[in-house]
Write a protein that holds these residues in place. Structure first.
Motif, mmCIF file in Angstrom:
data_model
loop_
_atom_site.group_PDB
_atom_site.id
_atom_site.type_symbol
_atom_site.label_atom_id
_atom_site.label_comp_id
_atom_site.label_asym_id
_atom_site.label_seq_id
_atom_site.Cartn_x
_atom_site.Cartn_y
_atom_site.Cartn_z
ATOM 1 N N CYS A 11 33.884 37.443 46.874
ATOM 2 C CA CYS A 11 35.162 36.741 47.056
ATOM 3 C C CYS A 11 36.348 37.656 46.797
ATOM 4 O O CYS A 11 37.337 37.262 46.171
ATOM 5 C CB CYS A 11 35.225 35.517 46.148
ATOM 6 N N GLY A 12 36.275 38.883 47.287
ATOM 7 C CA GLY A 12 37.381 39.818 47.183
ATOM 8 C C GLY A 12 38.428 39.573 48.254
ATOM 9 O O GLY A 12 38.451 38.519 48.909
ATOM 10 N N ASP A 35 30.354 34.674 43.702
ATOM 11 C CA ASP A 35 30.816 36.001 43.297
ATOM 12 C C ASP A 35 30.292 36.259 41.890
ATOM 13 O O ASP A 35 30.060 35.309 41.123
ATOM 14 C CB ASP A 35 32.350 36.060 43.327
ATOM 15 N N LEU A 36 30.105 37.539 41.554
ATOM 16 C CA LEU A 36 29.714 37.864 40.189
ATOM 17 C C LEU A 36 30.735 37.364 39.183
ATOM 18 O O LEU A 36 30.403 37.048 38.042
ATOM 19 C CB LEU A 36 29.530 39.377 40.040
ATOM 20 N N ARG A 37 31.998 37.313 39.628
ATOM 21 C CA ARG A 37 33.071 36.761 38.788
ATOM 22 C C ARG A 37 33.222 35.281 39.160
ATOM 23 O O ARG A 37 33.764 34.948 40.207
ATOM 24 C CB ARG A 37 34.371 37.504 39.025
ATOM 25 N N ALA A 38 32.746 34.420 38.302
ATOM 26 C CA ALA A 38 32.769 32.988 38.606
ATOM 27 C C ALA A 38 34.177 32.489 38.894
ATOM 28 O O ALA A 38 34.380 31.616 39.753
ATOM 29 C CB ALA A 38 32.162 32.209 37.435
ATOM 30 N N GLU A 39 35.173 33.061 38.199
ATOM 31 C CA GLU A 39 36.550 32.602 38.406
ATOM 32 C C GLU A 39 37.062 32.957 39.793
ATOM 33 O O GLU A 39 37.859 32.217 40.383
ATOM 34 C CB GLU A 39 37.480 33.183 37.336
ATOM 35 N N ALA A 40 36.599 34.088 40.347
ATOM 36 C CA ALA A 40 37.010 34.466 41.698
ATOM 37 C C ALA A 40 36.437 33.503 42.723
ATOM 38 O O ALA A 40 37.131 33.079 43.666
ATOM 39 C CB ALA A 40 36.566 35.899 42.001
ATOM 40 N N GLN A 42 35.555 30.400 42.189
ATOM 41 C CA GLN A 42 36.196 29.098 42.024
ATOM 42 C C GLN A 42 37.579 29.077 42.658
ATOM 43 O O GLN A 42 37.976 28.078 43.275
ATOM 44 C CB GLN A 42 36.292 28.744 40.535
ATOM 45 N N THR A 54 26.687 30.032 41.787
ATOM 46 C CA THR A 54 26.098 31.350 41.571
ATOM 47 C C THR A 54 25.438 31.830 42.863
ATOM 48 O O THR A 54 25.133 31.028 43.756
ATOM 49 C CB THR A 54 25.044 31.315 40.457
ATOM 50 N N THR A 71 30.313 41.641 49.773
ATOM 51 C CA THR A 71 30.302 42.438 48.553
ATOM 52 C C THR A 71 30.740 43.871 48.868
ATOM 53 O O THR A 71 30.963 44.233 50.018
ATOM 54 C CB THR A 71 28.896 42.450 47.936
#
Length: 371
Positions: A11-12, A35-40, A42, A54, A71
């Motif tokens: 999600c970049g 995304d590895l970053r859950a906040e990204a 969301q 996840t 990714t």
């Protein structure tokens, strides 16, 4: 056909245009993001009306047919294999993997599983480049004998807050970063490449970040930031290519082709729009565009065409074979520069089928389907 379900992994920055354009293409529907970053994940889910989860949960969903792999290049192969093992088709951002060997294994795994593997760039499917393809196929420049491909920039550290990837990580450098657009555009126009040679270098050993919280920090340069060479196509054309992060300004066009009967300028292959110019009968003339998706940024067109092809049982254009060949060419150019020799290309790919003219935004058909 009904829309195929798509799950986005990564999600970049690049995810925004795919998520936005999902509303343009009825061939697919974004059903989840991860995304590895859950906040990204969301944040993207909230913005575009999807569901964040996840990677493991996304791959387990039965209503996801295609994994859109956004990714970083170093993770393309890992995520691609995991998606294939979960029984999902895969469409990836470029390049197909961090190395040619990783990409070859991924392409082979997709074939063994009977699943589709697609890869950006898909800009060659846009209106401008399909116009150029139609003119070449109609013989308007005769037999293509030569050409130029030019991508020369001062680099990304002036605007990118974290430009480390471009200078010190696998997949970095101007050829691996931007070369896929230029190489793929030429493969669409001329077919596969048989041999390459190149020379490379770098203007300095570090770059200073100019913006963001890391402004002033130094990024080490560990890849060639200027690579120039020649592509010898299987059909005989010799195309000079230069990719650089060391050039402040220049006046070369992005792509030009020279044939036995005329010449052609082709717009920026990082875009879907632009004007094709043709030199024949003694003068240059702008060419009308009869193909769709030439008036905006339509990233996701390749994914949509692959979804359409899955439903119809036809080949897809932005294929794993095409991306694998392009990656071998780019990697071989770096090797040619290091070793000072010409490199034979071991893979071949078919020219992608041309798209039909006269279709509206979101409509996709191969030329043979519309005939």
């Amino acid at each position: 056909m009904s829309a195929l379900g798509v799950g986005v992994v990564g999600c970049g920055v690049i995810s925004d245009i795919y998520l936005k354009n999902a509303a343009v293409f009825p061939q697919f529907e974004i059903r989840a993001v991860a995304d590895l970053r859950a906040e990204a994940a969301q944040a993207k889910a909230d913005e575009y009306g999807s569901e964040a989860m996840t990677v493991e949960a996304l791959l387990a969903r039965d209503d996801i047919d295609i994994v859109l792999n956004l990714t970083i290049p170093a993770a393309h192969a890992e995520i691609g294999h995991r998606a294939l093992e979960a029984g999902k088709h895969v469409y990836s951002e470029k390049p197909l993997a961090g190395s040619f060997e990783e990409a070859r294994a991924l392409n082979a795994a997709a074939g063994a599983a009977g699943l589709r593997l697609g890869c950006a760039p898909d800009t060659f499917l846009g209106g401008a480049h399909q116009t150029a393809r139609a003119l070449i196929d109609a013989g308007r420049i005769g037999r293509a004998v030569a050409g130029t491909a030019t991508l020369m920039l001062p680099g990304h550290e002036a605007w990118h807050p974290n430009p480390d990837f471009y200078y010190s990580q696998p997949g970095g450098g101007p050829m691996m970063d931007m070369g896929p657009y230029y190489i793929t555009a030429m493969l669409n126009l001329l077919g596969p490449i048989a041999r390459v040679t190149a020379l490379g270098g770098r203007a300095r050993d570090s770059r200073e970040i100019a913006t963001g919280p890391r402004a002033g920090a130094q990024v080490p340069v560990e890849v060639d930031t200027h690579l120039a060479g020649v592509l010898e196509f299987a059909q005989g054309a010799l195309v000079q290519i230069a990719t650089s992060f060391d050039v402040r300004a220049h006046r070369h066009g992005p792509l030009e082709l020279y044939g036995t009967e005329g010449s052609m300028t082709i717009p920026d292959p990082n875009r879907f729009d632009g004007t094709v110019e043709l030199f024949e009968t003694g003068e240059w003339r702008d060419q009308p565009m009869h193909h769709g998706h030439g008036d905006g940024n339509f990233r996701g067109l390749g994914l949509a065409q692959m979804a359409e092809a899955i439903g119809s049982g036809r080949p897809h254009c932005a294929s794993g074979d095409l991306a694998l060949h392009a990656l071998e060419v780019m990697e071989a150019m770096h090797l040619a520069a290091q070793e000072g020799r010409a490199i034979e290309i071991t893979t071949r790919c078919a020219r992608p089928a041309p798209l039909a003219a006269g279709l509206g935004t979101g409509e996709i058909a191969l030329q043979e389907e519309a005939a």
